[in-house]
Enzyme design. Structure first.
Site, mmCIF file in Angstrom:
data_model
loop_
_atom_site.group_PDB
_atom_site.id
_atom_site.type_symbol
_atom_site.label_atom_id
_atom_site.label_comp_id
_atom_site.label_asym_id
_atom_site.label_seq_id
_atom_site.Cartn_x
_atom_site.Cartn_y
_atom_site.Cartn_z
ATOM 1 N N THR A 131 0.830 -1.209 0.000
ATOM 2 C CA THR A 131 0.000 0.000 0.000
ATOM 3 C C THR A 131 0.862 1.256 0.000
ATOM 4 O O THR A 131 1.999 1.227 0.485
ATOM 5 C CB THR A 131 -0.909 0.020 1.254
ATOM 6 O OG1 THR A 131 -1.432 1.328 1.450
ATOM 7 C CG2 THR A 131 -0.160 -0.363 2.517
ATOM 8 N N ASP A 132 0.298 2.348 -0.511
ATOM 9 C CA ASP A 132 1.037 3.620 -0.471
ATOM 10 C C ASP A 132 1.255 4.088 0.971
ATOM 11 O O ASP A 132 2.109 4.930 1.242
ATOM 12 C CB ASP A 132 0.329 4.710 -1.292
ATOM 13 C CG ASP A 132 -1.047 5.101 -0.766
ATOM 14 O OD1 ASP A 132 -1.577 4.408 0.137
ATOM 15 O OD2 ASP A 132 -1.616 6.103 -1.267
ATOM 16 N N GLU A 133 0.467 3.513 1.911
ATOM 17 C CA GLU A 133 0.574 3.981 3.297
ATOM 18 C C GLU A 133 1.914 3.627 3.936
ATOM 19 O O GLU A 133 2.269 4.176 4.973
ATOM 20 C CB GLU A 133 -0.598 3.446 4.125
ATOM 21 C CG GLU A 133 -1.921 3.921 3.554
ATOM 22 C CD GLU A 133 -3.121 3.770 4.477
ATOM 23 O OE1 GLU A 133 -2.967 3.813 5.696
ATOM 24 O OE2 GLU A 133 -4.228 3.603 3.931
ATOM 25 N N TYR A 155 -1.405 -0.427 11.141
ATOM 26 C CA TYR A 155 -1.739 -1.034 9.847
ATOM 27 C C TYR A 155 -0.577 -0.860 8.871
ATOM 28 O O TYR A 155 -0.054 -1.840 8.321
ATOM 29 C CB TYR A 155 -3.022 -0.420 9.265
ATOM 30 C CG TYR A 155 -3.204 -0.692 7.777
ATOM 31 C CD1 TYR A 155 -3.351 -1.987 7.296
ATOM 32 C CD2 TYR A 155 -3.194 0.358 6.843
ATOM 33 C CE1 TYR A 155 -3.499 -2.244 5.930
ATOM 34 C CE2 TYR A 155 -3.346 0.116 5.489
ATOM 35 C CZ TYR A 155 -3.488 -1.184 5.027
ATOM 36 O OH TYR A 155 -3.624 -1.425 3.683
ATOM 37 N N LYS A 159 1.995 -3.594 7.244
ATOM 38 C CA LYS A 159 2.103 -3.788 5.788
ATOM 39 C C LYS A 159 3.552 -3.585 5.325
ATOM 40 O O LYS A 159 4.030 -4.275 4.428
ATOM 41 C CB LYS A 159 1.181 -2.799 5.047
ATOM 42 C CG LYS A 159 -0.291 -3.096 5.177
ATOM 43 C CD LYS A 159 -0.717 -4.415 4.537
ATOM 44 C CE LYS A 159 -0.596 -4.410 3.028
ATOM 45 N NZ LYS A 159 -1.116 -5.678 2.447
HETATM 46 P P1 NAD Z 1 -10.499 -6.140 2.923
HETATM 47 O O1 NAD Z 1 -10.370 -5.873 4.392
HETATM 48 O O2 NAD Z 1 -11.741 -5.765 2.224
HETATM 49 O O3 NAD Z 1 -10.286 -7.711 2.662
HETATM 50 C C1 NAD Z 1 -9.279 -8.441 3.274
HETATM 51 C C2 NAD Z 1 -9.577 -9.927 3.060
HETATM 52 O O4 NAD Z 1 -8.518 -10.684 3.658
HETATM 53 C C3 NAD Z 1 -10.882 -10.394 3.712
HETATM 54 O O5 NAD Z 1 -11.603 -11.215 2.834
HETATM 55 C C4 NAD Z 1 -10.399 -11.195 4.934
HETATM 56 O O6 NAD Z 1 -11.303 -12.233 5.307
HETATM 57 C C5 NAD Z 1 -9.067 -11.735 4.437
HETATM 58 N N1 NAD Z 1 -8.135 -12.021 5.532
HETATM 59 C C6 NAD Z 1 -7.814 -11.237 6.581
HETATM 60 N N2 NAD Z 1 -6.921 -11.852 7.370
HETATM 61 C C7 NAD Z 1 -6.662 -13.052 6.789
HETATM 62 C C8 NAD Z 1 -5.797 -14.130 7.122
HETATM 63 N N3 NAD Z 1 -5.043 -14.106 8.227
HETATM 64 N N4 NAD Z 1 -5.757 -15.198 6.295
HETATM 65 C C9 NAD Z 1 -6.539 -15.255 5.177
HETATM 66 N N5 NAD Z 1 -7.376 -14.263 4.821
HETATM 67 C C10 NAD Z 1 -7.428 -13.175 5.624
HETATM 68 O O7 NAD Z 1 -9.227 -5.477 2.273
HETATM 69 P P2 NAD Z 1 -9.062 -4.803 0.821
HETATM 70 O O8 NAD Z 1 -9.454 -3.387 0.919
HETATM 71 O O9 NAD Z 1 -9.672 -5.672 -0.192
HETATM 72 O O10 NAD Z 1 -7.481 -4.843 0.661
HETATM 73 C C11 NAD Z 1 -6.848 -5.940 0.009
HETATM 74 C C12 NAD Z 1 -5.353 -5.715 0.033
HETATM 75 O O11 NAD Z 1 -5.039 -4.507 -0.652
HETATM 76 C C13 NAD Z 1 -4.768 -5.571 1.426
HETATM 77 O O12 NAD Z 1 -3.537 -6.231 1.453
HETATM 78 C C14 NAD Z 1 -4.582 -4.079 1.598
HETATM 79 O O13 NAD Z 1 -3.532 -3.788 2.481
HETATM 80 C C15 NAD Z 1 -4.245 -3.666 0.175
HETATM 81 N N6 NAD Z 1 -4.589 -2.279 -0.203
HETATM 82 C C16 NAD Z 1 -5.861 -1.818 0.030
HETATM 83 C C17 NAD Z 1 -6.183 -0.520 -0.377
HETATM 84 C C18 NAD Z 1 -7.578 0.024 -0.173
HETATM 85 O O14 NAD Z 1 -7.804 1.199 -0.424
HETATM 86 N N7 NAD Z 1 -8.552 -0.771 0.238
HETATM 87 C C19 NAD Z 1 -5.220 0.300 -0.990
HETATM 88 C C20 NAD Z 1 -3.928 -0.226 -1.207
HETATM 89 C C21 NAD Z 1 -3.627 -1.516 -0.807
HETATM 90 P P1 TYD Z 2 -10.032 5.402 4.970
HETATM 91 O O1 TYD Z 2 -11.079 5.130 3.949
HETATM 92 O O2 TYD Z 2 -10.164 4.765 6.319
HETATM 93 O O3 TYD Z 2 -8.639 5.076 4.291
HETATM 94 P P2 TYD Z 2 -7.120 5.377 4.839
HETATM 95 O O4 TYD Z 2 -7.178 5.940 6.188
HETATM 96 O O5 TYD Z 2 -6.530 4.018 4.831
HETATM 97 O O6 TYD Z 2 -6.535 6.309 3.851
HETATM 98 O O7 TYD Z 2 -9.980 6.974 5.204
HETATM 99 C C1 TYD Z 2 -9.759 7.884 4.132
HETATM 100 C C2 TYD Z 2 -9.722 9.280 4.698
HETATM 101 O O8 TYD Z 2 -11.024 9.590 5.232
HETATM 102 C C3 TYD Z 2 -8.762 9.434 5.874
HETATM 103 O O9 TYD Z 2 -8.204 10.739 5.813
HETATM 104 C C4 TYD Z 2 -9.661 9.325 7.095
HETATM 105 C C5 TYD Z 2 -10.961 9.925 6.608
HETATM 106 N N1 TYD Z 2 -12.182 9.375 7.252
HETATM 107 C C6 TYD Z 2 -13.101 10.237 7.857
HETATM 108 O O10 TYD Z 2 -12.926 11.477 7.860
HETATM 109 N N2 TYD Z 2 -14.210 9.708 8.441
HETATM 110 C C7 TYD Z 2 -14.443 8.367 8.478
HETATM 111 O O11 TYD Z 2 -15.467 7.938 9.059
HETATM 112 C C8 TYD Z 2 -13.510 7.489 7.838
HETATM 113 C C9 TYD Z 2 -13.726 6.011 7.832
HETATM 114 C C10 TYD Z 2 -12.389 8.042 7.231
#
Ligand code: NAD
Ligand code: TYD
Length: 341
Positions: A131-133, A155, A159
């Site tokens: 992730t970019d984070e 988190y 990561k």
């Molecule tokens: P999500 O929370 O929606 O899904 C995560 C999935 O992983 C779920 O289905 C959960 O059951 C499964 N899981 C959790 N722990 C597990 C374990 N120990 N063993 C097997 N399965 C497990 O997450 P997402 O938003 O779909 O993110 C997917 C990936 O992309 C993650 O690695 C996250 O860090 C990365 N990512 C997400 C974003 C975003 O904006 N959502 C951005 C950049 C990177």
């Molecule tokens: P989020 O979707 O949780 O992603 P991330 O923190 O991983 O970037 O949050 C996106 C942005 O929105 C972040 O600056 C936090 C803000 N946010 C709120 O202001 N209110 C909320 O209820 C949530 C979930 C996020």
């Protein structure tokens, strides 16, 4: 099962991005791939996301934890995967503040177990979805793949552990690892706890939209289908040992996003509720993804297109998200936001 088909071992496939990716794979390759979805089914994993592919002859689902070395090993022995794509993670920053341990376990240690299984088999590629984070916050300019890592939440630190561990297996054991670092995704099947999925669903129900701090934090928004195409593109065209940023080229302040959601759902600004800031809240994320773009990948969706598709999907799929806003979710919501949903 014919071994000629390429076998994908996908973890976290019942989550938001993983399930979009599996749909994308079947649209792209049809019968020419064999997909194993390995997921623990935490609160964020939802088999409903894959209902329409469940009966496919070239799809298998296994409920399991990536930290369960024995089960992972057994499945690797049975299917001999060509590709391992690790989407599995604990993914919500707010939850990582209250309960960091699960994040370190899955997001760092879990990657270790997958890498161990992968190095015993002749896999063609291991993609670690990072992730970019991991870069931390940036005031001006954009992060490139050369930027230092200063993760600031449990988190993102978890990561970063998985991200660098994956790289170490490339250097030390020649495992064909690639790391991707994407920006904030939005789109269908996102658990309604992240900014866009929470605010769209709350707005549709006339519930308040809780903005942290001053609402000026900036994120770079990437439509999930563009992220999926990037991962598959990188799998085919990327180089071992490399990192690829995947951005949305779409920086927006949270307040701006909120206003767009209100407009798209036809709701009033009175739904906005200013709440206490998140602890250690990163101010701005911004990604330079020229490395990936120069390799030939391009986004297909503008933010307007992605948001229109997203709002339409949540409007038409109440049956998907309404049941999620119950039980443990309501407890989390109350303890986190200090009010009932
Ligand atoms: P999500 O929370 O929606 O899904 C995560 C999935 O992983 C779920 O289905 C959960 O059951 C499964 N899981 C959790 N722990 C597990 C374990 N120990 N063993 C097997 N399965 C497990 O997450 P997402 O938003 O779909 O993110 C997917 C990936 O992309 C993650 O690695 C996250 O860090 C990365 N990512 C997400 C974003 C975003 O904006 N959502 C951005 C950049 C990177
Ligand atoms: P989020 O979707 O949780 O992603 P991330 O923190 O991983 O970037 O949050 C996106 C942005 O929105 C972040 O600056 C936090 C803000 N946010 C709120 O202001 N209110 C909320 O209820 C949530 C979930 C996020």
């Amino acid at each position: 099962m014919s071994k000629k088909r390429e076998v994908y071992f996908i973890t976290g496939g019942c989550g938001f991005i993983g399930s979009n990716f599996i749909h994308y794979l079947f649209e792209l390759h049809g019968q020419n791939v064999f997909v194993i979805n390995y997921d623990k089914l935490t609160y964020a994993g939802n088999p409903e996301n894959l209902k329409s592919v469940e009966e496919r002859e070239n799809y298998r689902f296994y409920k399991g934890d990536i930290c369960d070395q024995e089960l992972v090993e057994r499945i690797f022995n049975q299917y001999q995967p060509d590709y391992v794509i690790n989407f599995a993670a604990e993914s919500h920053v707010d939850r990582s503040i209250g309960n960091p341990e699960d994040f370190i376990r899955t997001d760092t240690l879990g990657v270790f177990y997958l890498l161990e299984a992968s190095r015993k088999h002749q896999i063609k590629r291991f993609i670690q979805i990072s992730t970019d984070e991991v870069y931390g916050s940036i005031q001006e300019g954009k992060f490139t793949e050369e930027s230092g890592l200063f993760p600031s939440s449990p988190y993102s630190a978890g990561k970063a552990g998985g991200d660098r561990l994956a790289y170490s297996y490339y250097v030390t054991y020649n495992l064909p690892v690639i790391v991707t670092r994407a920006s904030n995704n939005y789109g269908p099947y996102q658990y309604p706890e992240k900014l866009i999925s929470l605010f769209v669903t709350n707005a549709l129900d006339d519930k308040s939209l809780p903005i942290y701090g001053d609402g000026k934090n900036v994120r770079d928004w990437l439509f999930v289908k563009d992220h999926c195409s990037a991962v598959e593109f990188i799998l085919r065209n990327g180089n071992d040992g490399e990192i690829y940023n995947v951005g949305g080229n779409c920086e927006k302040e949270n307040l701006e996003i909120t206003r767009e959601i209100l407009k798209a759902t036809g709701k009033e600004e009175s739904l906005i509720k200013w709440v206490k800031d998140r602890a250690g809240h990163d101010r701005r994320y911004a990604l330079d993804d020229n490395k990936l773009v120069s390799l030939g990948w391009n986004r297909e969706y503008t933010f307007e297109q992605g948001m229109a598709e997203t709002v339409k999907w949540y409007t038409e799929n109440r049956k998907w998200w309404e049941p999620l806003k119950s039980g443990e979710y309501l407890e989390y919501y109350k303890s986190h936001y200090g009010e009932e949903l």
